[in-house]
Design a protein around this motif. Structure first.
Motif, PDB file in Angstrom:
ATOM      1  N   PRO B 149       0.806  -1.233   0.000  1.00 27.41           N
ATOM      2  CA  PRO B 149       0.000   0.000   0.000  1.00 27.41           C
ATOM      3  C   PRO B 149       0.832   1.272   0.000  1.00 27.41           C
ATOM      4  CG  PRO B 149      -0.024  -1.030   2.166  1.00 27.41           C
ATOM      5  CD  PRO B 149       0.641  -2.005   1.236  1.00 27.41           C
ATOM      6  N   GLN B 150       2.122   1.120   0.296  1.00 30.04           N
ATOM      7  CA  GLN B 150       2.976   2.324   0.260  1.00 30.04           C
ATOM      8  C   GLN B 150       3.323   2.732  -1.167  1.00 30.04           C
ATOM      9  OE1 GLN B 150       3.897  -0.684   0.963  1.00 30.04           O
ATOM     10  NE2 GLN B 150       6.061  -1.076   0.579  1.00 30.04           N
ATOM     11  N   ARG B 151       2.985   1.872  -2.142  1.00 32.49           N
ATOM     12  CA  ARG B 151       3.289   2.240  -3.537  1.00 32.49           C
ATOM     13  C   ARG B 151       2.135   3.077  -4.090  1.00 32.49           C
ATOM     14  NH1 ARG B 151       5.766  -2.932  -6.534  1.00 32.49           N
ATOM     15  NH2 ARG B 151       5.856  -1.384  -8.204  1.00 32.49           N
ATOM     16  N   ASN B 152       1.940   4.200  -3.465  1.00 34.57           N
ATOM     17  CA  ASN B 152       0.822   5.073  -3.811  1.00 34.57           C
ATOM     18  C   ASN B 152       1.334   6.360  -4.480  1.00 34.57           C
ATOM     19  OD1 ASN B 152       1.862   6.603  -1.670  1.00 34.57           O
ATOM     20  ND2 ASN B 152       0.561   5.533  -0.184  1.00 34.57           N
ATOM     21  N   LYS B 153       0.425   7.264  -4.724  1.00 36.06           N
ATOM     22  CA  LYS B 153       0.790   8.499  -5.433  1.00 36.06           C
ATOM     23  C   LYS B 153       1.771   9.355  -4.628  1.00 36.06           C
ATOM     24  CE  LYS B 153      -3.442   8.981  -8.247  1.00 36.06           C
ATOM     25  NZ  LYS B 153      -4.155   7.725  -7.973  1.00 36.06           N
ATOM     26  N   LEU B 154       1.567   9.397  -3.310  1.00 37.02           N
ATOM     27  CA  LEU B 154       2.492  10.176  -2.480  1.00 37.02           C
ATOM     28  C   LEU B 154       3.912   9.646  -2.613  1.00 37.02           C
ATOM     29  CD1 LEU B 154       3.036  12.330  -0.300  1.00 37.02           C
ATOM     30  CD2 LEU B 154       2.614  10.536   1.407  1.00 37.02           C
TER      31      LEU B 154
END
Lengths: 175, 175
Positions: B149-154
């Motif tokens: 889930p850390q592979r997000n836009k941020l």
């Protein structure tokens, strides 16, 4: 002591995690990634390479490593997390330029400081709430902070992440 | 067109601002600061200096500027903000190494691209909510995102901030 790590996946997937917690967790993760990138460079350097200039007339590897430790170390008092661990590094690595006659600790000593300091910082970072990250750091007055609310603890961390990346780009020239 | 800016103070002091909004606003501010730092360097370089190596055998200034534009440009599709503006820069500045016989656009052309692209990106960034910043980017599948889930836009934005800082540390050797 093993490196202190944050389980990002666990924190992001926790059902009790707010968007703000997820955001700050991710910034801490970016900080840890920069630490690992510096580790990847300095762990490959020979003792001789540490003393070489990153480019003609530019800072040496040993100077940049000491400089990164000294600057990261200031986060302890700036964020209200405690006293500095290595204030003696300011003189050779911040106040004085490279090659101005100062003595440097050996690379292996500095590598130990670097790892220990970043473990301590990471441990502290995980205890701060999102609201605490938005409070003022200790180098700004209440009055100035009222006018400049972006000069908060998060801003210090973002600045240090960028500072490490900037010098990593230079350190990599030693490889 | 004047540079697109975010009024950070206004956003942070707004009574309707949540901690999550304040946090993401500050990351966007860090992005803008890195843009200004690159601007400060490239605006000081002469046409001749753009073609010099940042260190012996290392990338030239013109290559690094084109490279930064190409890599930032990928944020448009990655974050679902639109089509790329300058996909033709991938070949000379990403797929090929420097000094491999390719033709480069002139420095003044690239400086225009750089400014325009960052204005467009900043404008889009300010429209995303904190929850949207935590959604997946477009280079990861739903299944992989469930596990990471850390592979997000941020994460894409933080990565680009760091990437710019890394190469800024090298570009500054041209001054």
């Amino acid at each position: 002591m093993p490196p202190c790590t944050v389980n990002i996946k666990h924190m992001l997937m926790s059902t009790s995690s707010s968007p703000a917690t997820a955001l700050i967790t991710q910034v801490i993760s970016a900080w840890q990634l920069q630490n690992r990138r510096v580790n990847n460079i300095i762990n490959k350097l020979t003792a001789e390479e540490f003393y070489q200039e990153t480019a003609p007339g530019r800072n040496s590897g040993i100077y940049l490593l000491g400089h990164l430790i000294a600057v990261n170390d200031t986060m302890l008092p700036l964020l209200g997390l405690g006293e500095r661990l290595y204030p003696e590094l300011d003189e050779p690595f911040v106040h004085r330029p490279d090659r101005s006659g100062q003595q440097f600790p050996a690379p292996e000593i500095l590598k130990g400081y670097w790892q220990h300091l970043n473990d301590i910082l990471t441990m502290h970072f995980t205890t701060l709430t999102p609201d605490q990250w938005l409070t003022k750091h200790n180098a700004i007055s209440e009055a100035d902070f009222a006018d400049h609310p972006q000069r908060n603890k998060l801003n210090v961390l973002l600045g240090r992440i960028v500072h490490q990346a900037y010098h990593s780009g230079q350190l990599t020239f030693l490889l």
